[in-house]
Design a protein around this motif. Sequence first.
Motif, PDB file in Angstrom:
ATOM      1  N   VAL A   1      20.751  95.370  39.922  1.00 35.45           N
ATOM      2  CA  VAL A   1      20.197  96.713  40.252  1.00 35.45           C
ATOM      3  C   VAL A   1      18.827  96.451  41.020  1.00 35.45           C
ATOM      4  CG1 VAL A   1      19.508  97.497  38.265  1.00 35.45           C
ATOM      5  CG2 VAL A   1      19.733  99.192  40.103  1.00 35.45           C
ATOM      6  N   GLN A   2      18.279  97.173  41.663  1.00 39.14           N
ATOM      7  CA  GLN A   2      16.806  96.860  42.431  1.00 39.14           C
ATOM      8  C   GLN A   2      16.417  98.073  42.851  1.00 39.14           C
ATOM      9  OE1 GLN A   2      15.979  95.254  46.521  1.00 39.14           O
ATOM     10  NE2 GLN A   2      15.151  93.492  45.301  1.00 39.14           N
ATOM     11  N   SER A   3      14.750  98.335  42.479  1.00 41.49           N
ATOM     12  CA  SER A   3      14.260  99.709  42.833  1.00 41.49           C
ATOM     13  C   SER A   3      13.003  99.376  43.410  1.00 41.49           C
ATOM     14  CB  SER A   3      14.102 100.548  41.280  1.00 41.49           C
ATOM     15  OG  SER A   3      13.323 101.528  41.580  1.00 41.49           O
ATOM     16  N   VAL A   4      12.802  99.896  44.474  1.00 38.43           N
ATOM     17  CA  VAL A   4      11.377  99.621  45.341  1.00 38.43           C
ATOM     18  C   VAL A   4      10.740 101.011  45.297  1.00 38.43           C
ATOM     19  CG1 VAL A   4      10.538  99.116  47.840  1.00 38.43           C
ATOM     20  CG2 VAL A   4      12.684  98.229  47.000  1.00 38.43           C
ATOM     21  N   VAL A   5       9.561 100.789  45.009  1.00 35.80           N
ATOM     22  CA  VAL A   5       8.569 102.019  44.951  1.00 35.80           C
ATOM     23  C   VAL A   5       7.201 101.706  45.797  1.00 35.80           C
ATOM     24  CG1 VAL A   5       7.500 103.695  43.366  1.00 35.80           C
ATOM     25  CG2 VAL A   5       9.491 102.727  42.684  1.00 35.80           C
TER      26      VAL A   5
END
Length: 811
Positions: free
Chosen positions: A201-205
């Motif tokens: 999983v990947q999260s870009v903020v």
Amino acid sequence: MLKENKRQVNIISTFETDFTESSLRSRVASGDIALQRLQDNAVELRIKAVKPQDSGTYQCRTPSTDMVATGNYEAQVKLTVIPNTLKVSPQAPPQVLPEGSDLVLSCNVTRDLTHSTYLSVSWSVKKAASSEELLTFGPGEGVTTGADLAQRFADGGVRFVPGGNGVFELVISRLVASDSGVYSCTGTEWTSESRKWVRIVQSVVEMGRVTVTPTDQSLTVKTSSPSSSPLLLYPGNTLTLLCSVAGDNLDALALEVGWLADGRELIRMDRSGLVISNSSRGAGPSLERTGAGEYRLRLREVSGVDGGVYTCKTRAFVKQGGAWLQTAEKTSDAVTVKVLEIKPNFNLTLKAALAPNTTGDPAELVCHVSAITHLPGQSRLAVKWEHAARPGDTSNPTVVASLDAHGNLLPGAAYAERLKSGLVVLSRVQSNTFKLRFLQMQDVDSGEYVCTVTSWSVSSQGDVTKTSEYKSSPLPVQWVRKDPVIDVAAKTDRKASVGGATFKMSCEVFTKNLDEPGYSVEIQWQDDPEGDTKTIMTLNPDNVMQHGPGTEPSRRDALVLTKSAATEFQFRLESVQLSDKGYYWCKVTAFKKQKPGQTWTKVKSSESNKIKLDFQENGLSFSIKLQSDSSSIFPMETSTMKCSLTLLGSTSQGGDVAYEVRWYFSRLRGGGASILLASINRFGVVSKANRNSSSDISVERNDTGDFLLSIHGTQSSDSGEYQCFVTPWYISASTGDWTESGELTSSRVFLTVKFAVWDSLKLPLLYGGAASLGVGLLSLLLGLLFARCCGRKNGLPISRGQIPLIKGGLD
């Protein structure tokens, strides 16, 4: 799919439409679960959003209709679905930062550790439409940087700082305007399968936009003058100017500050604090840093040339990696500085410290500067020495030499050689005293001398400007002259009366008032007293001979000029020609050396009387003689006759004479028609006439004037008179061309070929007797053989016993 409770769940099939279990049909219909055929033999199962209940062992089966199984028709893989607990919480960075500042990007990345997974964190920046990866940490412990940031990271300009509780920081030092953009933080959770990293999983903020303000927008440069240093100065005052540099984040910048005078850089302090001055004068300008952004210029003892427009120029730098990047450049407003000029004043005194009494004596002149006023301390004095041959003649003086404001010696054209050799010396004894010294005075040095002194002010940039000029009163320098006397007498040592002869002439020199002179000699020539003069050859004082422009290259080997005595010179001309006729004389120039090892100096020249070269061209004389080795010979023998030629007198070169020789024959003694036998021309080519006789002839030259005629295998027809005719050719000593002389005829020589009776008959008699004897012996032998063979067969009686029997019936 097989659940943990061993229950099998049908998911999807490419062949059976009702294969899917009822609990999954809605997800298949919505496309959440789908099959995608990649190739004819490859199919991919896709689940868009996995759920915890999707965990299990997935099987892929291929039904077979074959009678015999030849391989595996099913495969399986296990899928574990964990909860998505990944959280990315960045800290918002400052929105605006000046160039040179440090930017800290803080990002908190965490997840619940329920399974063996790994985290990675990365930062990126978006500039315009493109996004640039900055730095990534993990999975594992590795750090990777973007291509544009690799060098800055290696040089320490970008640092990664791991913290506790999932806090990670990226520090970018010394920002530049190109670092502006929207920064983002990305957190990724990974797992390791078969030694490969698989992203879960990947999260870009997005962290926020950061704008880097260019230094050029905030940097300001101002110049000022302290109250104690007005901008209207007098020569000798001190000039002080201040330069103030202000800007955002000034401490993070490296500054380079310089002062310009009338657009030219005067002095500069680089970013490391090193001061570089472009002034060449002793007490030049100084530049120092008095505080943060404060710089002071100080110029002591100003002169008129220091006035002008002054500006302060500043350049700001930021270090990027191992190199310095210029971020801004500003120049202050101009400040005008005026220096009131006061013309320096002084007096000149010229005197002879050492006066000559005669030619060759030393002399020393002193030019002294006194009563100097209004001369700044950094000013310089220059001097120029001039000489006038006649007193009072100041219209066109001769420059001896000068010393300029920088102390350089500038010799005059007439004295350059003597100054170079040290015979004349120009020096500065003190700051206000100059000397001109002659080691040995020459006659041309007599006259009046003047020294001219000029003052020069030196600017802060090292430039010099003339401020005043004063000339001394003329100083006469004279003595009793003893003019040198030189006479030259020429005489003929050997007269050339005919062409090709040798002409010799000598010249003797007589001098007065000359000590140990050297001489150069020029042999000059005229075809008549009113004709042009040509220089044949020269001999310099060092006895080096050279041919003059009036000498033809073909005649150089015939010319010789030597020094036969201390004051005598001999000229020799060999093999005179008509073109050599004319008048010859010597031009002698006397030279002197001031001291051994120095160059020659011309004193005086003189010419001798003229010697006339004249002669008559009478040609050459020859004699001819013909002789034979024998006057009477027998047939078949060889007879040789020699035609000898003798040159009466002499010729200059052995190869200057050639001969054409012809041989004639007459059968009658004392006259009759002559027949040409053979000839040889002056080039050595032999020609023979056609003959009916069986004998042969040959012609050869065995010496310079000897020619041989040989008759081989003589016959009675070769008896008669022989005679040779010769035409001489020679090179005229007057013209240098081949000239044909008169034909020469030799005396006659009679050759007799004897007729011997016995000698002529002995061979025929011998041959006849031998033939008769041979024929007789052959006849006897043939008769004997015939008698023995043929006589017995026909003439002997037959015995009865040899008669054959006769048959009785025939009786």
